[in-house]
Design a protein around this motif. Structure first.
Motif, PDB file in Angstrom:
ATOM      1  N   ARG A  49      85.348 -57.513  -1.291  1.00  0.00           N
ATOM      2  CA  ARG A  49      86.534 -58.095  -0.665  1.00  0.00           C
ATOM      3  C   ARG A  49      87.430 -58.800  -1.674  1.00  0.00           C
ATOM      4  N   GLN A  50      88.724 -58.695  -1.407  1.00  0.00           N
ATOM      5  CA  GLN A  50      89.714 -59.379  -2.242  1.00  0.00           C
ATOM      6  C   GLN A  50      90.164 -60.659  -1.541  1.00  0.00           C
ATOM      7  N   ARG A  51      90.660 -61.584  -2.320  1.00  0.00           N
ATOM      8  CA  ARG A  51      91.123 -62.865  -1.778  1.00  0.00           C
ATOM      9  C   ARG A  51      92.331 -62.650  -0.865  1.00  0.00           C
ATOM     10  N   PRO A  52      92.532 -63.540   0.094  1.00  0.00           N
ATOM     11  CA  PRO A  52      93.673 -63.424   1.001  1.00  0.00           C
ATOM     12  C   PRO A  52      95.024 -63.351   0.272  1.00  0.00           C
ATOM     13  N   GLU A  53      95.131 -64.030  -0.859  1.00  0.00           N
ATOM     14  CA  GLU A  53      96.377 -64.005  -1.618  1.00  0.00           C
ATOM     15  C   GLU A  53      96.697 -62.586  -2.089  1.00  0.00           C
ATOM     16  N   VAL A  54      95.687 -61.892  -2.540  1.00  0.00           N
ATOM     17  CA  VAL A  54      95.863 -60.510  -3.004  1.00  0.00           C
ATOM     18  C   VAL A  54      96.226 -59.611  -1.825  1.00  0.00           C
ATOM     19  N   LYS A  55      95.508 -59.769  -0.719  1.00  0.00           N
ATOM     20  CA  LYS A  55      95.771 -58.952   0.460  1.00  0.00           C
ATOM     21  C   LYS A  55      97.168 -59.221   1.024  1.00  0.00           C
ATOM     22  N   PHE A  56      97.632 -60.463   0.934  1.00  0.00           N
ATOM     23  CA  PHE A  56      98.970 -60.817   1.399  1.00  0.00           C
ATOM     24  C   PHE A  56     100.032 -60.081   0.580  1.00  0.00           C
ATOM     25  N   VAL A  57      99.878 -60.096  -0.730  1.00  0.00           N
ATOM     26  CA  VAL A  57     100.833 -59.405  -1.608  1.00  0.00           C
ATOM     27  C   VAL A  57     100.810 -57.900  -1.330  1.00  0.00           C
ATOM     28  N   LEU A  58      99.637 -57.331  -1.165  1.00  0.00           N
ATOM     29  CA  LEU A  58      99.540 -55.901  -0.868  1.00  0.00           C
ATOM     30  C   LEU A  58     100.196 -55.568   0.477  1.00  0.00           C
ATOM     31  N   ALA A  59     100.026 -56.440   1.461  1.00  0.00           N
ATOM     32  CA  ALA A  59     100.661 -56.228   2.772  1.00  0.00           C
ATOM     33  C   ALA A  59     102.179 -56.264   2.645  1.00  0.00           C
ATOM     34  N   LEU A  60     102.696 -57.216   1.861  1.00  0.00           N
ATOM     35  CA  LEU A  60     104.145 -57.302   1.672  1.00  0.00           C
ATOM     36  C   LEU A  60     104.677 -56.053   0.974  1.00  0.00           C
ATOM     37  N   LYS A  61     103.962 -55.575  -0.019  1.00  0.00           N
ATOM     38  CA  LYS A  61     104.388 -54.353  -0.716  1.00  0.00           C
ATOM     39  C   LYS A  61     104.411 -53.170   0.242  1.00  0.00           C
ATOM     40  N   ARG A  62     103.406 -53.081   1.095  1.00  0.00           N
ATOM     41  CA  ARG A  62     103.339 -51.992   2.069  1.00  0.00           C
ATOM     42  C   ARG A  62     104.530 -52.083   3.032  1.00  0.00           C
ATOM     43  N   ILE A  63     104.852 -53.278   3.468  1.00  0.00           N
ATOM     44  CA  ILE A  63     105.982 -53.466   4.388  1.00  0.00           C
ATOM     45  C   ILE A  63     107.291 -53.112   3.689  1.00  0.00           C
ATOM     46  N   PHE A  64     107.492 -53.636   2.481  1.00  0.00           N
ATOM     47  CA  PHE A  64     108.739 -53.367   1.738  1.00  0.00           C
ATOM     48  C   PHE A  64     108.958 -51.883   1.480  1.00  0.00           C
ATOM     49  N   SER A  65     107.898 -51.167   1.181  1.00  0.00           N
ATOM     50  CA  SER A  65     108.050 -49.756   0.823  1.00  0.00           C
ATOM     51  C   SER A  65     108.055 -48.827   2.047  1.00  0.00           C
ATOM     52  N   SER A  66     107.927 -49.393   3.228  1.00  0.00           N
ATOM     53  CA  SER A  66     107.895 -48.573   4.451  1.00  0.00           C
ATOM     54  C   SER A  66     109.305 -48.147   4.867  1.00  0.00           C
ATOM     55  N   SER A  67     109.334 -47.268   5.848  1.00  0.00           N
ATOM     56  CA  SER A  67     110.623 -46.795   6.370  1.00  0.00           C
ATOM     57  C   SER A  67     111.068 -47.590   7.608  1.00  0.00           C
ATOM     58  N   LEU A  68     110.434 -48.723   7.842  1.00  0.00           N
ATOM     59  CA  LEU A  68     110.807 -49.566   8.978  1.00  0.00           C
ATOM     60  C   LEU A  68     112.219 -50.113   8.789  1.00  0.00           C
ATOM     61  N   SER A  69     112.827 -50.516   9.887  1.00  0.00           N
ATOM     62  CA  SER A  69     114.161 -51.136   9.793  1.00  0.00           C
ATOM     63  C   SER A  69     114.038 -52.500   9.118  1.00  0.00           C
ATOM     64  N   ASP A  70     115.148 -53.000   8.608  1.00  0.00           N
ATOM     65  CA  ASP A  70     115.136 -54.309   7.949  1.00  0.00           C
ATOM     66  C   ASP A  70     114.671 -55.402   8.907  1.00  0.00           C
ATOM     67  N   ARG A  71     115.091 -55.329  10.160  1.00  0.00           N
ATOM     68  CA  ARG A  71     114.680 -56.325  11.161  1.00  0.00           C
ATOM     69  C   ARG A  71     113.169 -56.286  11.372  1.00  0.00           C
ATOM     70  N   GLU A  72     112.617 -55.093  11.495  1.00  0.00           N
ATOM     71  CA  GLU A  72     111.167 -54.956  11.671  1.00  0.00           C
ATOM     72  C   GLU A  72     110.424 -55.498  10.449  1.00  0.00           C
TER      73      GLU A  72
END
Length: 91
Positions: A47-70
């Motif tokens: 397992r990775q620390r929550p800080e690492v998982k948080f950054v990875l989650a943000l990267k996944r969100i930023f690189s997604s095709s979701l709308s800016d609002r989403e």
């Protein structure tokens, strides 16, 4: 926040995971994000620390095709839950 819309957006990020509804959209989404931040789907020794998982989650969100609002709404929710996770770790 429109949790039904956010849950649908979150499911787009994780198309390979099943995410059954637990009670309501808000509970389901918050539990899924907490599980993600605590890396509960990974073996305990890896397992990775929550800080690492948080950054990875943000990267996944930023690189997604979701709308800016989403994206903004998901980032806001991730941040809120990340703060809760950190407070629990400090307790």
């Amino acid at each position: 926040m429109d949790y039904d819309r956010l849950l649908a957006s979150y499911r787009k990020l994780w198309s390979n995971r099943t995410l059954p509804l637990v009670n309501n959209s808000e509970t389901t989404l918050e539990e899924a994000i907490k599980k993600e931040l605590l890396d509960e789907m990974t073996h305990p020794r890896l397992r990775q620390r929550p800080e690492v998982k948080f950054v990875l989650a943000l990267k996944r969100i930023f690189s997604s095709s979701l709308s800016d609002r989403e994206k903004l709404d998901l980032i806001e929710l991730h941040t809120k839950l990340f703060d809760r996770v950190l407070k629990k770790e400090d307790s």
